[in-house]
Design a protein around this motif. Structure first.
Motif, PDB file in Angstrom:
ATOM      1  N   VAL A 234       4.407 -38.845  27.042  1.00  0.00           N
ATOM      2  CA  VAL A 234       5.340 -37.728  26.907  1.00  0.00           C
ATOM      3  C   VAL A 234       6.273 -37.721  28.108  1.00  0.00           C
ATOM      4  CG1 VAL A 234       3.832 -36.253  25.519  1.00  0.00           C
ATOM      5  CG2 VAL A 234       3.652 -36.202  28.003  1.00  0.00           C
ATOM      6  N   SER A 235       7.428 -37.107  27.935  1.00  0.00           N
ATOM      7  CA  SER A 235       8.375 -36.982  29.039  1.00  0.00           C
ATOM      8  C   SER A 235       8.943 -35.579  29.035  1.00  0.00           C
ATOM      9  CB  SER A 235       9.505 -38.014  28.900  1.00  0.00           C
ATOM     10  OG  SER A 235      10.210 -37.822  27.688  1.00  0.00           O
ATOM     11  N   GLY A 236       9.476 -35.172  30.166  1.00  0.00           N
ATOM     12  CA  GLY A 236      10.030 -33.832  30.290  1.00  0.00           C
ATOM     13  C   GLY A 236      11.049 -33.773  31.402  1.00  0.00           C
ATOM     14  N   ASP A 237      11.508 -32.575  31.679  1.00  0.00           N
ATOM     15  CA  ASP A 237      12.453 -32.378  32.780  1.00  0.00           C
ATOM     16  C   ASP A 237      11.733 -32.192  34.110  1.00  0.00           C
ATOM     17  OD1 ASP A 237      14.754 -32.372  31.051  1.00  0.00           O
ATOM     18  OD2 ASP A 237      14.073 -30.399  30.365  1.00  0.00           O
ATOM     19  N   MET A 238      10.406 -31.957  34.048  1.00  0.00           N
ATOM     20  CA  MET A 238       9.612 -31.805  35.259  1.00  0.00           C
ATOM     21  C   MET A 238       8.194 -32.285  34.977  1.00  0.00           C
ATOM     22  SD  MET A 238       8.422 -28.363  37.336  1.00  0.00           S
ATOM     23  CE  MET A 238      10.072 -27.719  37.387  1.00  0.00           C
ATOM     24  N   LEU A 239       7.631 -33.010  35.946  1.00  0.00           N
ATOM     25  CA  LEU A 239       6.229 -33.393  35.900  1.00  0.00           C
ATOM     26  C   LEU A 239       5.498 -32.605  36.981  1.00  0.00           C
ATOM     27  CD1 LEU A 239       6.193 -37.309  35.559  1.00  0.00           C
ATOM     28  CD2 LEU A 239       5.992 -35.592  33.752  1.00  0.00           C
ATOM     29  N   VAL A 240       4.412 -31.960  36.604  1.00  0.00           N
ATOM     30  CA  VAL A 240       3.618 -31.177  37.549  1.00  0.00           C
ATOM     31  C   VAL A 240       2.231 -31.805  37.647  1.00  0.00           C
ATOM     32  CG1 VAL A 240       2.633 -28.921  38.089  1.00  0.00           C
ATOM     33  CG2 VAL A 240       4.871 -29.074  36.969  1.00  0.00           C
ATOM     34  N   GLY A 241       1.895 -32.290  38.827  1.00  0.00           N
ATOM     35  CA  GLY A 241       0.566 -32.841  39.069  1.00  0.00           C
ATOM     36  C   GLY A 241      -0.320 -31.785  39.691  1.00  0.00           C
ATOM     37  N   ALA A 242      -1.192 -31.195  38.878  1.00  0.00           N
ATOM     38  CA  ALA A 242      -2.151 -30.197  39.358  1.00  0.00           C
ATOM     39  C   ALA A 242      -3.546 -30.667  38.986  1.00  0.00           C
ATOM     40  CB  ALA A 242      -1.843 -28.830  38.753  1.00  0.00           C
ATOM     41  N   ASP A 243      -3.787 -31.952  39.193  1.00  0.00           N
ATOM     42  CA  ASP A 243      -5.009 -32.579  38.715  1.00  0.00           C
ATOM     43  C   ASP A 243      -6.049 -32.807  39.810  1.00  0.00           C
ATOM     44  OD1 ASP A 243      -3.043 -34.322  39.632  1.00  0.00           O
ATOM     45  OD2 ASP A 243      -3.676 -35.986  38.385  1.00  0.00           O
ATOM     46  N   GLY A 244      -6.055 -31.934  40.833  1.00  0.00           N
ATOM     47  CA  GLY A 244      -7.176 -31.851  41.750  1.00  0.00           C
ATOM     48  C   GLY A 244      -7.202 -32.876  42.864  1.00  0.00           C
ATOM     49  N   LEU A 245      -8.338 -32.883  43.593  1.00  0.00           N
ATOM     50  CA  LEU A 245      -8.491 -33.746  44.767  1.00  0.00           C
ATOM     51  C   LEU A 245      -8.279 -35.222  44.424  1.00  0.00           C
ATOM     52  CD1 LEU A 245     -11.573 -32.271  46.689  1.00  0.00           C
ATOM     53  CD2 LEU A 245      -9.224 -32.476  47.527  1.00  0.00           C
ATOM     54  N   SER A 246      -8.827 -35.654  43.307  1.00  0.00           N
ATOM     55  CA  SER A 246      -8.691 -37.067  42.904  1.00  0.00           C
ATOM     56  C   SER A 246      -7.483 -37.230  41.993  1.00  0.00           C
ATOM     57  CB  SER A 246      -9.966 -37.526  42.201  1.00  0.00           C
ATOM     58  OG  SER A 246     -11.093 -37.350  43.026  1.00  0.00           O
ATOM     59  N   SER A 247      -6.362 -36.739  42.422  1.00  0.00           N
ATOM     60  CA  SER A 247      -5.158 -36.665  41.594  1.00  0.00           C
ATOM     61  C   SER A 247      -4.630 -38.041  41.203  1.00  0.00           C
ATOM     62  CB  SER A 247      -4.070 -35.897  42.339  1.00  0.00           C
ATOM     63  OG  SER A 247      -2.836 -35.986  41.674  1.00  0.00           O
ATOM     64  N   VAL A 248      -4.492 -38.249  39.905  1.00  0.00           N
ATOM     65  CA  VAL A 248      -3.867 -39.482  39.417  1.00  0.00           C
ATOM     66  C   VAL A 248      -2.356 -39.422  39.650  1.00  0.00           C
ATOM     67  CG1 VAL A 248      -3.450 -40.903  37.371  1.00  0.00           C
ATOM     68  CG2 VAL A 248      -5.684 -39.842  37.717  1.00  0.00           C
ATOM     69  N   MET A 249      -1.762 -38.228  39.518  1.00  0.00           N
ATOM     70  CA  MET A 249      -0.327 -38.104  39.752  1.00  0.00           C
ATOM     71  C   MET A 249       0.015 -38.452  41.198  1.00  0.00           C
ATOM     72  SD  MET A 249       2.395 -37.328  37.918  1.00  0.00           S
ATOM     73  CE  MET A 249       1.978 -36.119  36.643  1.00  0.00           C
ATOM     74  N   ARG A 250      -0.829 -38.015  42.119  1.00  0.00           N
ATOM     75  CA  ARG A 250      -0.605 -38.362  43.529  1.00  0.00           C
ATOM     76  C   ARG A 250      -0.749 -39.865  43.747  1.00  0.00           C
ATOM     77  NH1 ARG A 250      -4.679 -35.462  46.247  1.00  0.00           N
ATOM     78  NH2 ARG A 250      -5.969 -37.336  46.140  1.00  0.00           N
ATOM     79  N   ALA A 251      -1.712 -40.474  43.070  1.00  0.00           N
ATOM     80  CA  ALA A 251      -1.884 -41.924  43.178  1.00  0.00           C
ATOM     81  C   ALA A 251      -0.654 -42.659  42.650  1.00  0.00           C
ATOM     82  CB  ALA A 251      -3.138 -42.354  42.422  1.00  0.00           C
ATOM     83  N   GLN A 252      -0.043 -42.118  41.586  1.00  0.00           N
ATOM     84  CA  GLN A 252       1.180 -42.727  41.061  1.00  0.00           C
ATOM     85  C   GLN A 252       2.320 -42.607  42.063  1.00  0.00           C
ATOM     86  OE1 GLN A 252       1.495 -44.432  37.940  1.00  0.00           O
ATOM     87  NE2 GLN A 252      -0.706 -44.324  38.279  1.00  0.00           N
ATOM     88  N   MET A 253       2.373 -41.495  42.790  1.00  0.00           N
ATOM     89  CA  MET A 253       3.398 -41.355  43.827  1.00  0.00           C
ATOM     90  C   MET A 253       3.183 -42.358  44.948  1.00  0.00           C
ATOM     91  SD  MET A 253       4.006 -37.208  44.020  1.00  0.00           S
ATOM     92  CE  MET A 253       5.320 -37.367  45.247  1.00  0.00           C
ATOM     93  N   GLU A 254       1.916 -42.614  45.293  1.00  0.00           N
ATOM     94  CA  GLU A 254       1.634 -43.633  46.320  1.00  0.00           C
ATOM     95  C   GLU A 254       2.159 -45.002  45.901  1.00  0.00           C
ATOM     96  OE1 GLU A 254      -2.064 -43.424  48.918  1.00  0.00           O
ATOM     97  OE2 GLU A 254      -2.775 -42.509  47.051  1.00  0.00           O
ATOM     98  N   LYS A 255       2.048 -45.305  44.597  1.00  0.00           N
ATOM     99  CA  LYS A 255       2.480 -46.610  44.107  1.00  0.00           C
ATOM    100  C   LYS A 255       3.993 -46.717  43.986  1.00  0.00           C
ATOM    101  CE  LYS A 255      -1.669 -47.547  41.318  1.00  0.00           C
ATOM    102  NZ  LYS A 255      -2.171 -47.790  39.935  1.00  0.00           N
TER     103      LYS A 255
END
Length: 554
Positions: A234-255
């Motif tokens: 899915v896609s949108g105008d905003m992505l919100v990563g609120a997926d906790g300590l082991s955040s996959v969204m944060r890992a994607q930002m690292e990459k």
């Protein structure tokens, strides 16, 4: 709306959501769904049989009441931070799609009993967020008001180091119950605007395209059948990563984000279990006589948060309800122990509560097999990238010594909403004469990116200050901390407008950076006052010696 691979079946029919931190815990029960949930779930993510990619932003023609294009947001995680963010974004006119990796569980109220765990403390910041969305009564009905904070050390009546009345609104509530309240509100208030998708784990994201891919987990639905897996993009105008300590969204930002990095400092906090306390072991404290020890046996107060310190061991007791408490044991070697071994450890180090943990009890079996809890600090170099933002523990976290993790996570949503509202309203005023739909959408999308950048600048310095406080507090000897607190509580009442830094942190919305400065100042002043008698005595002795030396020199 989405593209998907793999065969499709509707998930099992379920009723009430229950969560574990940023996720839902437990297996879905059988039984019919309430009508409100049936209507809502019917509007959740629908996957086309042809597999065509149809994102939220491709729908077109969806306008807000003022005639502007309706923006869309994808939220990863339906814990307190994600569920609240969905409510607030919907209030600002966004169409929101929430994805949660776990399934529904009807037994929200039984989550702690079934799985062990720990309640969170809601204070000023969380209550401001709940008041903003009108959900204080709903949360109050699921939690316990904390009236006292008790710290003990040693054995018997000598163990009472400090017991004080709480001067701020302090509620103990389980994360499952808190999250369930927020999700229910979203379903009831925005049935066509917030869409919830459970059993969907975030696996990857393309941050430049503001798209995310979730894997629908196959799971057993009992008499309702099975749901198969598959990928949903899915896609949108905003992505919100609120997926906790082991955040996959944060890992994607690292990459994907140049210069982005994150550091984590995690420490074990022991094991926890929810315990039913017999009525004869309940003894409520009074405002006049604060003494939780009645005779040789420890008495539980259903409205007191108690910490028992026996270095290096620690026992935390947090009320879950009027008859249950969450007991968290730290520093006791329970790994590799069976239930009898756990009972022996508790009997040795905390004999006052040993009768609650007989060797053959379910509580000891749970402690023997449970994983150790942990609390962490998370230091991300930034909380956003283009149209992606991190909230709550995915962006920042602090040790639980200041009890502000959930409060700061929920405050994130309020700060983000305020910034988005101001930025979008200003952009609309500047382009009031612009009628082209595509140009309007492009302007709003650009505005979202600039709003997220502003959120990052304003929020990061405050969450960094909170994390630094949580790191510094355990470095102080417990007796020194308690003595300082007792001093300010005794003499602060004579100073107009005086408030301790702890009460300011918990009862006000002052920025954490200001609270940190207040804490440093109060610690400095206390040290000066504490050493004042010694300084005066030394000064007097020096003066006497100087006078004697002067007489001798004559």
């Amino acid at each position: 709306m989405a593209s998907q691979s793999g065969p499709q079946k509707r998930g099992p029919k379920t009723a009430v959501p229950a969560f574990s931190n940023s996720s839902i815990s437990g297996a879905p029960p059988s039984g019919p769904k309430p009508a409100a949930l049936q209507a809502t779930q019917a509007s959740t993510l629908s996957v086309s049989d042809t597999g065509a990619n149809e994102s939220l932003t491709s729908q077109g023609g969806d306008l807000t009441p003022d005639g502007w294009p309706r923006l869309t947001a994808i939220v990863a995680g339906a814990g307190p931070a994600g569920a609240l963010a969905a409510l607030l974004l919907a209030r600002q006119g966004f169409k929101v799609e929430v994805f949660e990796r776990q399934d529904w569980d009807e037994s929200a109220n039984d989550w702690l009993k079934k799985h062990g765990g720990w309640n969170v403390a809601l204070t000023g910041r969380a209550w401001a967020a709940l008041e903003s969305v009108g959900l204080t009564k709903e949360v109050e009905g699921r939690g316990m008001r904390i009236k006292y904070m008790t710290t003990l050390q040693g054995h018997g009546k000598e163990s009472v180091l400090m017991a004080r009345k709480v001067n701020f609104k302090h509620f103990s509530v389980s994360v499952p119950d808190l999250s369930a309240v927020l999700v229910r509100a979203g379903m009831e208030r925005y049935p066509g605007q917030i869409m919830y998708n459970f059993g969907c784990a975030l696996t990857s994201a393309d941050l430049d395209k503001a798209s995310a891919t979730f894997t629908r987990r196959g799971h057993s639905g009992g008499e309702n059948g099975n749901a198969s897996g598959g990928d949903v993009t899915v896609s949108g105008d905003m992505l919100v990563g609120a997926d906790g300590l082991s955040s996959v969204m944060r890992a994607q930002m690292e990459k994907q984000v140049p210069g982005f990095s994150v550091s984590m400092d995690c420490r074990g906090t022991g094991k926890a279990v929810s315990v039913a306390v017999p009525p004869e072991m309940m003894a409520p404290l009074s405002d006049d006589v604060i003494n939780p020890l009645h005779g040789p046996r420890f008495q539980f107060d259903p409205k007191s948060f108690t910490v028992w310190v026996r270095p290096p061991m620690r026992l935390g007791i947090m009320p879950n309800s009027r008859t249950r408490v969450g007991c968290s044991f730290t520093g006791i070697g329970m790994d590799g122990q069976d239930a009898a071994g756990v009972a022996a450890q508790i009997r040795e180090f905390f004999p006052e509560v040993a009768e609650l943990f007989p060797p053959d009890s379910e509580y000891c079996r749970q402690l023997a097999t449970a994983k150790e809890l942990r609390h962490c600090t998370v230091d991300s170099t930034q909380f956003h990238y283009k149209q992606t933002v991190l909230l709550g523990d995915a962006a920042h976290a602090c040790f639980n010594y200041i009890g502000q993790g959930t409060n700061l996570a929920m405050e994130d949503g309020l700060v983000l909403e305020e910034i988005l509202q101001k930025e979008i309203e200003a952009a609309k005023r500047r382009a009031d004469g612009q009628q082209d739909h595509g140009a309007r959408r492009a302007l709003l999308v650009q505005t979202v990116a600039s709003a997220l950048e502003r959120f990052n600048k304003e929020r990061k310095k405050e969450t960094d200050a909170a994390a630094k406080m949580s790191e510094d507090i355990p470095k102080q000897p417990i007796k020194l901390v308690l003595a300082q607190n007792k001093f300010y509580e005794s003499f602060g009442r004579f100073i107009p407008g005086f408030v301790t830094w702890q009460d300011a942190l918990n009862s006000t919305l002052r920025p954490p950076s200001q609270i940190a400065a207040m804490r440093a100042r109060q610690m400095r002043n206390y040290r000066a006052i504490r050493h004042a008698p010694t300084v005066l005595a030394v000064s007097a002795a020096v003066a006497v010696l100087a006078a004697a030396a002067a007489r001798l020199s004559q």
